[in-house]
Design an enzyme around this catalytic site. Structure first.
Site, PDB file in Angstrom:
ATOM      1  N   LEU A   1       1.565   5.159   0.042  1.00  0.00           N
ATOM      2  CA  LEU A   1       0.921   6.313  -0.056  1.00  0.00           C
ATOM      3  C   LEU A   1      -0.199   6.447   0.984  1.00  0.00           C
ATOM      4  CD1 LEU A   1      -0.052   5.516  -4.055  1.00  0.00           C
ATOM      5  CD2 LEU A   1       1.972   6.529  -2.923  1.00  0.00           C
TER       6      LEU A   1
ATOM      7  N   ARG B   1     -14.638   8.500   4.761  1.00  0.00           N
ATOM      8  CA  ARG B   1     -15.749   7.875   5.441  1.00  0.00           C
ATOM      9  C   ARG B   1     -15.437   7.182   6.787  1.00  0.00           C
ATOM     10  NH1 ARG B   1     -16.148   3.360   0.676  1.00  0.00           N
ATOM     11  NH2 ARG B   1     -13.887   4.323   0.406  1.00  0.00           N
TER      12      ARG B   1
ATOM     13  N   GLY C   1      -3.956  12.822  -6.774  1.00  0.00           N
ATOM     14  CA  GLY C   1      -4.034  11.479  -7.443  1.00  0.00           C
ATOM     15  C   GLY C   1      -2.953  10.696  -7.151  1.00  0.00           C
TER      16      GLY C   1
ATOM     17  N   ASP D   1      -3.345   1.860   3.635  1.00  0.00           N
ATOM     18  CA  ASP D   1      -4.557   1.187   4.554  1.00  0.00           C
ATOM     19  C   ASP D   1      -4.828  -0.106   4.077  1.00  0.00           C
ATOM     20  OD1 ASP D   1      -5.380   1.438   1.857  1.00  0.00           O
ATOM     21  OD2 ASP D   1      -7.224   2.468   2.182  1.00  0.00           O
TER      22      ASP D   1
ATOM     23  N   GLY E   1     -10.473  -0.411  -9.117  1.00  0.00           N
ATOM     24  CA  GLY E   1     -10.272  -0.188 -10.615  1.00  0.00           C
ATOM     25  C   GLY E   1     -10.237  -1.510 -11.201  1.00  0.00           C
TER      26      GLY E   1
ATOM     27  N   ARG F   1       0.346   0.693  37.446  1.00  0.00           N
ATOM     28  CA  ARG F   1       0.449   1.619  36.404  1.00  0.00           C
ATOM     29  C   ARG F   1       1.626   2.654  36.598  1.00  0.00           C
ATOM     30  NH1 ARG F   1      -2.022   6.822  37.480  1.00  0.00           N
ATOM     31  NH2 ARG F   1      -2.690   6.897  39.581  1.00  0.00           N
TER      32      ARG F   1
ATOM     33  N   TYR G   1      -3.746   2.252  48.182  1.00  0.00           N
ATOM     34  CA  TYR G   1      -3.048   2.990  47.205  1.00  0.00           C
ATOM     35  C   TYR G   1      -1.560   3.356  47.537  1.00  0.00           C
ATOM     36  CZ  TYR G   1      -1.716   6.786  44.281  1.00  0.00           C
ATOM     37  OH  TYR G   1      -0.955   7.661  43.554  1.00  0.00           O
TER      38      TYR G   1
ATOM     39  N   ALA H   1      -4.278  -3.850  55.175  1.00  0.00           N
ATOM     40  CA  ALA H   1      -5.420  -3.601  54.661  1.00  0.00           C
ATOM     41  C   ALA H   1      -5.884  -2.075  54.787  1.00  0.00           C
ATOM     42  CB  ALA H   1      -6.658  -4.339  54.959  1.00  0.00           C
TER      43      ALA H   1
HETATM   44  C1  UD1 Z   1      -6.927   2.890  -5.925  1.00  0.00           C
HETATM   45  C2  UD1 Z   1      -6.699   2.468  -7.540  1.00  0.00           C
HETATM   46  C3  UD1 Z   1      -7.415   1.379  -8.041  1.00  0.00           C
HETATM   47  C4  UD1 Z   1      -7.567   0.262  -7.105  1.00  0.00           C
HETATM   48  C5  UD1 Z   1      -7.770   0.667  -5.570  1.00  0.00           C
HETATM   49  C6  UD1 Z   1      -7.334  -0.498  -4.680  1.00  0.00           C
HETATM   50  C7  UD1 Z   1      -5.810   4.837  -8.525  1.00  0.00           C
HETATM   51  C8  UD1 Z   1      -6.323   5.880  -9.375  1.00  0.00           C
HETATM   52  N1  UD1 Z   1      -6.827   3.844  -8.285  1.00  0.00           N
HETATM   53  O1  UD1 Z   1      -8.279   3.518  -6.123  1.00  0.00           O
HETATM   54  O2  UD1 Z   1      -7.377   1.012  -9.113  1.00  0.00           O
HETATM   55  O3  UD1 Z   1      -8.349  -0.815  -7.222  1.00  0.00           O
HETATM   56  O4  UD1 Z   1      -6.726   1.715  -5.321  1.00  0.00           O
HETATM   57  O5  UD1 Z   1      -7.403  -0.170  -3.213  1.00  0.00           O
HETATM   58  O6  UD1 Z   1      -4.889   4.652  -8.008  1.00  0.00           O
HETATM   59  N2  UD1 Z   1      -3.370   8.816  -2.401  1.00  0.00           N
HETATM   60  C9  UD1 Z   1      -2.320   9.718  -1.903  1.00  0.00           C
HETATM   61  N3  UD1 Z   1      -2.440  10.845  -2.777  1.00  0.00           N
HETATM   62  C10 UD1 Z   1      -3.166  10.963  -3.708  1.00  0.00           C
HETATM   63  C11 UD1 Z   1      -4.269  10.058  -3.618  1.00  0.00           C
HETATM   64  C12 UD1 Z   1      -4.340   9.030  -3.235  1.00  0.00           C
HETATM   65  O7  UD1 Z   1      -1.497   9.673  -1.212  1.00  0.00           O
HETATM   66  O8  UD1 Z   1      -3.430  12.092  -4.347  1.00  0.00           O
HETATM   67  C13 UD1 Z   1      -2.976   7.555  -1.275  1.00  0.00           C
HETATM   68  C14 UD1 Z   1      -4.585   7.293  -0.377  1.00  0.00           C
HETATM   69  O9  UD1 Z   1      -4.088   7.928   0.770  1.00  0.00           O
HETATM   70  C15 UD1 Z   1      -4.355   5.749  -0.402  1.00  0.00           C
HETATM   71  C16 UD1 Z   1      -4.199   5.311  -1.593  1.00  0.00           C
HETATM   72  O10 UD1 Z   1      -3.117   6.474  -2.287  1.00  0.00           O
HETATM   73  O11 UD1 Z   1      -3.734   5.239   0.666  1.00  0.00           O
HETATM   74  C17 UD1 Z   1      -5.142   4.912  -2.735  1.00  0.00           C
HETATM   75  O12 UD1 Z   1      -5.822   6.140  -2.919  1.00  0.00           O
HETATM   76  P1  UD1 Z   1      -7.518   6.119  -3.098  1.00  0.00           P
HETATM   77  O13 UD1 Z   1      -7.846   7.319  -3.491  1.00  0.00           O
HETATM   78  O14 UD1 Z   1      -8.030   5.204  -1.913  1.00  0.00           O
HETATM   79  O15 UD1 Z   1      -7.613   5.178  -4.414  1.00  0.00           O
HETATM   80  P2  UD1 Z   1      -8.622   4.237  -4.789  1.00  0.00           P
HETATM   81  O16 UD1 Z   1     -10.001   5.060  -4.961  1.00  0.00           O
HETATM   82  O17 UD1 Z   1      -9.060   3.348  -3.682  1.00  0.00           O
HETATM   83 CA    CA Z   2      -8.795   2.944  -1.111  1.00  0.00          CA
END
Ligand code: UD1
Ligand code: CA
Length: 461
Positions: free
Chosen positions: A12, A19, A84, A108, A145, A336, A369, A383
């Site tokens: 994902l 941030r 989400g 990440d 979570g 290089r 060079y 040189a």
């Molecule tokens: C998520 C979990 C949380 C867990 C935490 C661990 C959910 C709702 N919550 O929270 O329980 O403790 O990870 O790090 O899943 N992403 C998408 N599409 C979206 C939303 C997110 O691809 O629509 C990806 C983000 O880029 C990221 C990952 O999903 O790589 C997690 O999303 P993020 O919003 O960081 O979730 P957290 O709030 O950290």
């Molecule tokens: Ca996260």
């Protein structure tokens, strides 16, 4: 014999990473000079997991460009609107539904180990679970979570939705899951976005699957393996942890290094065991260093191919270039642009070599060079010699034969060919080809005016 199980992996990576305060998407933020996203992909690749999809959204074009270049076998899946983590998994169901299992992980968490994924798979398969997730224990669980267990049931409550009592729970969801795909789509369809963030939460499928009488399992992972990189401070901290791990592994393999705390080695670097790294060395990209070589202090090598018994004295910068066995370079040398120093060649103090080949045993000892040139075997470059390769518009080539002696401070105005065993006089500006074995001198004749000091002395001014 049962049929082998098939597995798809979904990374994902559609989130913004606000941030980081960067124009680039978070998963392309550099960690030891490699994008964050490269780490899980390399781990998956090492495990032979080759059906990998990456969900992209924020900065998706940049992520796709990177994937096409560096991980062409990965499939990209667009999540146009980020509704989400549950929604992210849902949008690509037409791909993963043809596999038995789906591994989901965030893009990440670069420290996630192959071992943690292997353990996850073992527990999942041994328990014939519908879903299995990695959980971690944190002293400060805020933001994550929380894993809420009651009897056999388990559910995950996001920080923003949790009560104070739930927030006191220190077991948190890592965001790494393994699902059986059979009921997953159905569970995703049943998700609601009735929560503080108005999102479809992937962890909400866990109680839905359990409610169908399926096994939902979990296992502990090391918290430090699942540290995320949410801001530049965390990114630097991950870099330090990863640096220490890589250094420890290289030293265990035999690499000598008196100050590992000042040495940086990227994850794609390949080293022979018996090499010596002095303090403050950086090795990046696909750099390779061969047996018996030394990399001196303050050297920075990026995509450098360094052979055996090479001596980099210190302050050597090499980019995308090759140094063959027995080469010596430095201090203060810049090599290089796909340059090549052949066996036992030497590039010394304050020398820059760009897109040139320096022949075996040829020497460029000081203040030169050399650009867009070839230098033959055993030639000595005096040189201060410069290849004048640029006319303000185009670059031109210089070819210098073998066993030549180029006098100090020669300007070689390209395009130019100097034949084998030719010589140039010191201070010459060479604008025409020099035939084999010839001496070319191109400088003003010296005038000597006798008694100059005496004449100046009597002048009144
Ligand atoms: C998520 C979990 C949380 C867990 C935490 C661990 C959910 C709702 N919550 O929270 O329980 O403790 O990870 O790090 O899943 N992403 C998408 N599409 C979206 C939303 C997110 O691809 O629509 C990806 C983000 O880029 C990221 C990952 O999903 O790589 C997690 O999303 P993020 O919003 O960081 O979730 P957290 O709030 O950290
Ligand atoms: Ca996260």
């Amino acid at each position: 014999m049962s049929a082998p199980v098939s597995l798809a992996v979904l990374v994902l990576a559609a989130g913004k990473g606000t941030r980081m305060k960067s124009e680039s998407p978070k998963v392309l933020m550099p960690l030891l000079e490699e994008p964050l996203l490269s780490y899980p992909l390399r781990t998956l690749c090492g495990l032979g997991m080759d059906q990998v999809g990456v969900v992209v959204g924020h900065g998706g074009e940049q992520v796709v460009t990177y994937l096409n270049r560096s991980w062409p076998s990965a499939r990209t899946i667009w999540q146009e609107e980020q509704k989400g983590t549950g929604h992210a998994v849902s949008v690509c169901r037409d791909w993963w539904r043809f596999f038995d299992h789906l591994l989901v992980l965030p893009g990440d968490v670069p420290l996630l180990s192959a071992q943690a994924l292997v353990s996850l798979a073992e527990v999942h398969l041994n328990q014939s679970a519908e879903a299995t997730f990695l959980s971690i224990e944190l002293d400060d669980p805020s933001g994550y979570g929380r894993v809420i267990r009651r009897g056999d049931s388990v559910r995950i409550v996001e920080h923003k939705d949790a009560t104070d009592k739930e927030r006191s729970v220190r077991e948190v969801n890592s965001g790494v899951y393994l699902f059986r795909t059979e009921w997953l789509a159905e569970a995703l369809d049943a998700l609601s976005c009735d929560n503080v963030q108005g999102e479809y939460y992937l962890p909400d499928v866990l109680p839905l699957l359990a409610g169908k009488g399926r096994v939902v399992s979990s296992l502990w992972a090391r918290a430090e393996d699942l540290s995320g990189a949410n801001d530049p401070i965390q990114l630097a901290e991950l870099g330090r942890v990863l640096r220490d791990r890589l250094l420890a592994a290289w030293m265990a393999a035999g690499v000598k290094c008196i100050d590992p705390s000042s040495v940086w080695i990227g994850p794609r670097v390949a080293l022979a065991p018996d090499i010596y790294l002095e303090p403050h060395v950086q090795l990046w990209g696909a750099t390779e260093v061969g047996e018996g070589s030394r990399v001196g202090s303050f050297s920075v090598l990026r995509d450098a191919r360094v052979g055996r018994f090479v001596d980099l004295v210190g302050h050597v910068r090499i980019e995308d270039s090759t140094l063959r066995d027995g080469v010596k370079a430095g201090p203060f040398t810049y090599i290089r642009g796909d340059a090549e120093l052949r066996e036992e060649a030497f590039a010394g103090r304050f020398v820059e070599i760009k897109k040139s080949t320096i022949g075996p045993k040829a020497k460029v000892p000081h203040l030169s060079y050399i650009g867009d040139a070839t230098v033959g075997e055993g030639t000595n470059i005096g040189a201060g010699t410069i290849t004048c390769n640029y006319d303000g518009k185009d670059k031109h080539a210089t070819s210098i034969g073998r066993e030549c002696f180029i006098g100090s401070d020669t300007m070689l105005v390209a395009p130019l060919t100097v034949g084998d065993r030719a010589m140039t006089g010191a201070g010459s500006v060479i604008t025409h080809d020099v035939p084999e074995g010839a001496l070319a001198v191109a400088r003003a004749k010296q005038r000597v005016i006798e008694g100059w000091w005496e004449r100046k002395k009597d002048r009144k001014d």
